[in-house]
Design a protein around this motif. Structure first.
Motif, PDB file in Angstrom:
ATOM      1  N   GLY A 172       0.825  -1.204   0.000  1.00 20.79           N
ATOM      2  CA  GLY A 172       0.000   0.000   0.000  1.00 20.79           C
ATOM      3  C   GLY A 172       0.854   1.247   0.000  1.00 20.79           C
ATOM      4  O   GLY A 172       2.058   1.217  -0.293  1.00 20.79           O
ATOM      5  N   SER A 173       0.248   2.347   0.361  1.00 22.91           N
ATOM      6  CA  SER A 173       0.908   3.648   0.281  1.00 22.91           C
ATOM      7  C   SER A 173       2.019   3.804   1.312  1.00 22.91           C
ATOM      8  O   SER A 173       1.944   3.268   2.421  1.00 22.91           O
ATOM      9  CB  SER A 173      -0.137   4.749   0.487  1.00 22.91           C
ATOM     10  N   ASP A 198     -10.832   6.235   3.832  1.00 33.94           N
ATOM     11  CA  ASP A 198     -10.563   5.924   2.422  1.00 33.94           C
ATOM     12  C   ASP A 198      -9.263   6.538   1.931  1.00 33.94           C
ATOM     13  O   ASP A 198      -8.873   6.334   0.783  1.00 33.94           O
ATOM     14  CB  ASP A 198     -11.723   6.421   1.548  1.00 33.94           C
ATOM     15  N   ASP A 199      -8.593   7.282   2.795  1.00 35.84           N
ATOM     16  CA  ASP A 199      -7.336   7.925   2.425  1.00 35.84           C
ATOM     17  C   ASP A 199      -6.212   6.881   2.425  1.00 35.84           C
ATOM     18  O   ASP A 199      -6.044   6.156   3.412  1.00 35.84           O
ATOM     19  CB  ASP A 199      -7.024   9.049   3.420  1.00 35.84           C
ATOM     20  N   PRO A 200      -5.440   6.762   1.351  1.00 36.67           N
ATOM     21  CA  PRO A 200      -4.337   5.781   1.318  1.00 36.67           C
ATOM     22  C   PRO A 200      -3.316   5.979   2.430  1.00 36.67           C
ATOM     23  O   PRO A 200      -2.580   5.039   2.771  1.00 36.67           O
ATOM     24  CB  PRO A 200      -3.695   6.006  -0.057  1.00 36.67           C
ATOM     25  N   LYS A 204      -3.594   1.213   7.669  1.00 40.46           N
ATOM     26  CA  LYS A 204      -4.372   0.070   7.187  1.00 40.46           C
ATOM     27  C   LYS A 204      -3.531  -1.199   7.278  1.00 40.46           C
ATOM     28  O   LYS A 204      -2.348  -1.205   6.942  1.00 40.46           O
ATOM     29  CB  LYS A 204      -4.801   0.262   5.731  1.00 40.46           C
ATOM     30  N   HIS A 206      -3.624  -4.903   5.728  1.00 37.92           N
ATOM     31  CA  HIS A 206      -4.238  -5.776   4.741  1.00 37.92           C
ATOM     32  C   HIS A 206      -4.171  -7.221   5.224  1.00 37.92           C
ATOM     33  O   HIS A 206      -3.090  -7.726   5.554  1.00 37.92           O
ATOM     34  CB  HIS A 206      -3.516  -5.657   3.397  1.00 37.92           C
ATOM     35  N   ASN A 223       0.303  -1.030   5.691  1.00 35.79           N
ATOM     36  CA  ASN A 223       0.954   0.060   4.973  1.00 35.79           C
ATOM     37  C   ASN A 223       1.904   0.759   5.933  1.00 35.79           C
ATOM     38  O   ASN A 223       1.973   0.421   7.125  1.00 35.79           O
ATOM     39  CB  ASN A 223      -0.072   1.015   4.337  1.00 35.79           C
TER      40      ASN A 223
END
Length: 272
Positions: A172-173, A198-200, A204, A206, A223
């Motif tokens: 991710g970001s 919803d902001d990268p 988060k 995964h 991330n």
């Protein structure tokens, strides 16, 4: 057989060492044991993990001055040996795979560091060690765990005395947002969740339900924001980030620690 990388071996001793290395194969760490012997000469990553270590080695103290080191998930002992080279006194490597531990013992003995101790031990049971260490190495383990934050909580509570070298696979970001101290369930006047989810750059984790890179033990891929947030939540400050997935941390107060314990311990039933 105790040798070091610069000491010549007789033909019989070299052949015996090659046989020991082969008997313990496959090796995930491609260690240079000297005498033209590498543990995984055809490793798909080449000189691993030495080439990776060179990228962040400067972030660690060059002289550990007799300090203590705990290497969690030590595999074949590469980092345990490197810390011993930096002058560490007590070095303990733990892993849950007996073959890795046998590899580590062979490599350490061969390179002249037979005083490194290795034990079959789970990260979830580090309290049983009964001691804290000046440096904890926790690299390449978090994403293989079913309960990653619990592991960080237990490390912080029971074995981290000062520094921790941490690494995890990230996806991710790489962006990291400044998350507010508190925020409501919904945007004011609506039933819509806050847009930051919803902001990268929002933290988060995964979850990998099936295999990832052909490995069923790859469970999580945080991330960058999540890795950093989890470290802070467990009671670590990030002193340096010498590589995108590598963090040198120092122990700090556990957030909200005054409101209750962080680590959740499994219930133990009474023996029959």
């Amino acid at each position: 057989m105790k040798t070091n990388i610069g000491q010549a071996l007789s033909g019989d001793a070299e052949q015996a060492l090659r046989a020991e290395v082969e008997a313990l194969s496959p090796w995930f760490q491609n260690l240079d044991l000297g005498h033209g012997i590498r543990t995984a000469p055809d490793h798909f990553l080449g000189d691993y993990p030495a080439f990776k270590y060179r990228r962040f080695a400067d972030a660690l103290p060059t002289d550990l001055k007799g300090g203590s080191v705990l290497d969690i998930g030590c595999n074949a002992g590469f980092y345990s040996i490197e810390m011993k080279k930096r002058g560490a006194g007590r070095v303990l490597g733990i892993d849950s795979d007996d073959r890795y531990l046998d590899q580590a013992r062979l490599a350490s003995k061969t390179l002249g560091f037979a005083d490194i101790e290795y034990r079959n031990h789970s990260v979830y049971d580090v309290a049983a060690l009964g001691e804290k260490f000046d440096l904890v190495i926790f690299m390449g383990v978090l994403y293989h765990l079913r309960h990653p934050l619990l592991a960080l909580d237990l490390i912080r509570e029971h074995v981290a005395g000062d520094l921790m070298l941490f690494q995890t696979m990230q996806q991710g970001s790489d962006a990291v947002m400044d998350v507010p101290e508190d925020y409501p369930f919904h945007k004011p006047g609506t039933f819509d969740p806050p847009e930051m989810f919803d902001d990268p750059a929002y933290p988060k984790m995964h979850f990998i339900e099936r295999k990832y890179a052909h490995d069923w033990t790859n469970w999580w891929a945080p991330n960058a924001a999540c890795s950093q947030a989890m470290l802070r939540a467990a009671g670590f400050t990030i002193e340096a980030q010498p590589e995108s997935e590598v963090y040198l941390c120092r122990t700090a107060p556990v957030p909200y620690g005054d409101l209750g314990p962080a680590a959740v311990y499994p219930a133990k039933g009474k023996s029959a």
